[in-house]
Design an enzyme around this catalytic site. Structure first.
Site, PDB file in Angstrom:
ATOM      1  N   SER A 156      33.437 -16.025  23.657  1.00 16.35           N
ATOM      2  CA  SER A 156      33.126 -17.813  23.923  1.00 16.35           C
ATOM      3  C   SER A 156      31.667 -17.910  23.957  1.00 16.35           C
ATOM      4  O   SER A 156      30.901 -17.490  23.064  1.00 16.35           O
ATOM      5  CB  SER A 156      34.014 -18.315  24.882  1.00 16.35           C
ATOM      6  OG  SER A 156      34.053 -19.689  24.584  1.00 16.35           O
ATOM      7  N   ASP A 181      37.058 -15.221  19.997  1.00 15.75           N
ATOM      8  CA  ASP A 181      37.551 -16.738  20.143  1.00 15.75           C
ATOM      9  C   ASP A 181      36.540 -17.681  20.135  1.00 15.75           C
ATOM     10  O   ASP A 181      36.503 -18.581  21.181  1.00 15.75           O
ATOM     11  CB  ASP A 181      38.577 -16.678  21.126  1.00 15.75           C
ATOM     12  CG  ASP A 181      39.524 -17.808  20.713  1.00 15.75           C
ATOM     13  OD1 ASP A 181      40.095 -18.109  19.560  1.00 15.75           O
ATOM     14  OD2 ASP A 181      40.034 -18.798  21.732  1.00 15.75           O
ATOM     15  N   HIS A 349      42.868 -18.832  25.562  1.00 16.24           N
ATOM     16  CA  HIS A 349      41.322 -18.917  24.978  1.00 16.24           C
ATOM     17  C   HIS A 349      40.760 -17.359  25.533  1.00 16.24           C
ATOM     18  O   HIS A 349      39.921 -16.699  24.868  1.00 16.24           O
ATOM     19  CB  HIS A 349      40.490 -20.087  25.714  1.00 16.24           C
ATOM     20  CG  HIS A 349      39.072 -20.029  25.273  1.00 16.24           C
ATOM     21  ND1 HIS A 349      38.656 -19.391  23.893  1.00 16.24           N
ATOM     22  CD2 HIS A 349      38.004 -19.966  26.039  1.00 16.24           C
ATOM     23  CE1 HIS A 349      37.271 -19.604  23.718  1.00 16.24           C
ATOM     24  NE2 HIS A 349      36.661 -19.947  25.182  1.00 16.24           N
TER      25      HIS A 349
END
Length: 386
Positions: A156, A181, A349
């Site tokens: 991320s 992700d 996530h």
């Protein structure tokens, strides 16, 4: 995201448990386990997953900054791991154990500035440029002018910083890049909802066990093993509190806001301070970083990220929790074979925490495929279909 970054994809996860404050049953009910299903939420030390810990000193214009790193392995390329916003290097703990058992490599998991146990003069400067320079400085401080081959792997926000680091050529021995992700299009679309997500999280916890339980039951981390080591790096004791007090029942998912009455402002402020002190006594743990205050940097992390990723002239890997996260630029780039992509379904996530073995297999296969590392323990590559 992690807190911040998790919110970017929240609406796209098919089997997500309801978040506190989202209308789900967890937000209004105390967290209780059914008969015979009690789980252990006690924290686990980093030493069960990493071999050593080091505080790396970096000199700059304002003095010395100290960056916490956790390490494992003694041979092969260095996998430099960058966590997502609000997380810490400990989010890579279970992944580290998994990858070390598959290929010959060295792990360096870094607490980025403002996170974990890293101590810097200006912890509020979380610009992509500053954090990318931090990564380069840490590599230089650890290895000097002749660093070993390095692969940057970031989740991320950490994935965005990895790309900015690679694009600026701040790690001269860089041989590979992996984003987990994070996609520019999805991230930019979610910017407007980030503050609402952050306001929906508990502000305090009565214990580390409570924080770990919340992280699992809210869906922030779906893997209890990872949560037990990872959450220790996300929360800290409130200022002025030396030890947890009391042993009351588990705090509800949300600390409800006090209703303001029509008293004078002085009376309201006084009562608020008293209430805050009582909250700290009963719930002495809070988040290590106030992500809401980093809003001015969010755009800089993600805008232009896809083209920046595609422009890096090294082998690249993109791991996603869902194929619907791809934006236009990455879709075209993937069709042109500019990077390797693998989708790991049924993950939240925090892909590397939810499915550390699958992520380790994907990274190990990538390393072996490009002859960056040697397999160990009879590991067999399984090449993805996309």
């Amino acid at each position: 995201m992690s807190a911040l970054e998790k919110s970017m994809h929240l609406g796209r996860l098919p089997s997500r448990p309801p978040l506190p404050g989202s209308g789900g049953s967890q937000s209004g009910a105390k967290m209780r386990m059914g008969p015979g299903r009690k789980r252990d939420f006690t924290p686990v030390p980093w030493s069960q997953y990493f071999e050593s810990m080091e505080d790396v000193e970096v000199e700059n214009e304002t003095g010395k900054d100290t960056f916490r790193v956790y390490k494992s392995g003694s041979e092969g390329p260095v996998l430099l791991l960058l966590h997502g916003g609000g997380h810490s290097a400990l989010s890579w703990a279970v992944f580290t154990a998994a990858i070390i058992s598959r290929v010959q490599c060295r792990i360096v998991a870094l607490d980025l500035r403002g996170h974990g146990e890293t101590k810097v003069k200006n912890s509020e400067d979380l610009s992509a440029e500053t954090m990318a320079k931090d990564v380069g400085n840490v590599v230089e401080a650890m290895y000097g002018d002749l660093p070993p081959p390095v692969m940057l792997i970031g989740h991320s926000m950490g994935g965005a910083i990895a790309v900015h680091t690679a694009a600026a050529n701040l790690v001269p021995s860089l041989l590979g890049l992996c984003m987990i992700d994070v996609v520019e299009g999805t991230a930019m679309d979610a910017l407007n909802s980030m503050q609402n997500f952050l306001r929906g999280r508990p502000k305090t916890f009565k214990s580390l066990e409570n924080a770990i339980e919340w992280s699992v039951k809210s869906g922030q981390i779906r893997n209890l093993e990872s949560a037990r080591v990872s959450m220790v790096g996300q929360v800290k004791q409130c200022e002025g509190i030396t030890s947890p007090e009391g042993s009351k029942s588990i705090v509800e998912g949300i600390i409800e806001e006090e209703e303001e009455d029509e008293e004078g402002s002085e009376s309201v402020n006084k009562r608020k301070k008293e209430d805050d002190m009582e909250t700290k006594k009963d719930h002495p743990y809070t988040w290590r970083i106030e992500l809401a205050k980093t809003e001015k940097y969010w755009d800089g992390w993600f805008r232009g990220l896809s083209n920046l990723f595609l422009s890096c002239p090294i082998p690249k890997l993109l791991l996603l929790a869902g194929v619907d996260r791809l934006d236009k630029d990455l879709t075209i780039g993937q069709m042109q074979g500019k990077f390797q992509m693998q989708v790991l379904p049924q993950c939240g996530h925090a892909v590397h925490e939810d499915a550390p073995d699958k992520v380790a297999e994907a990274v190990a296969t990538f390393l072996i495929r490009h002859r960056f590392a040697e397999p160990i323990g009879g590991f067999q590559c399984v090449f993805p279909g996309c």
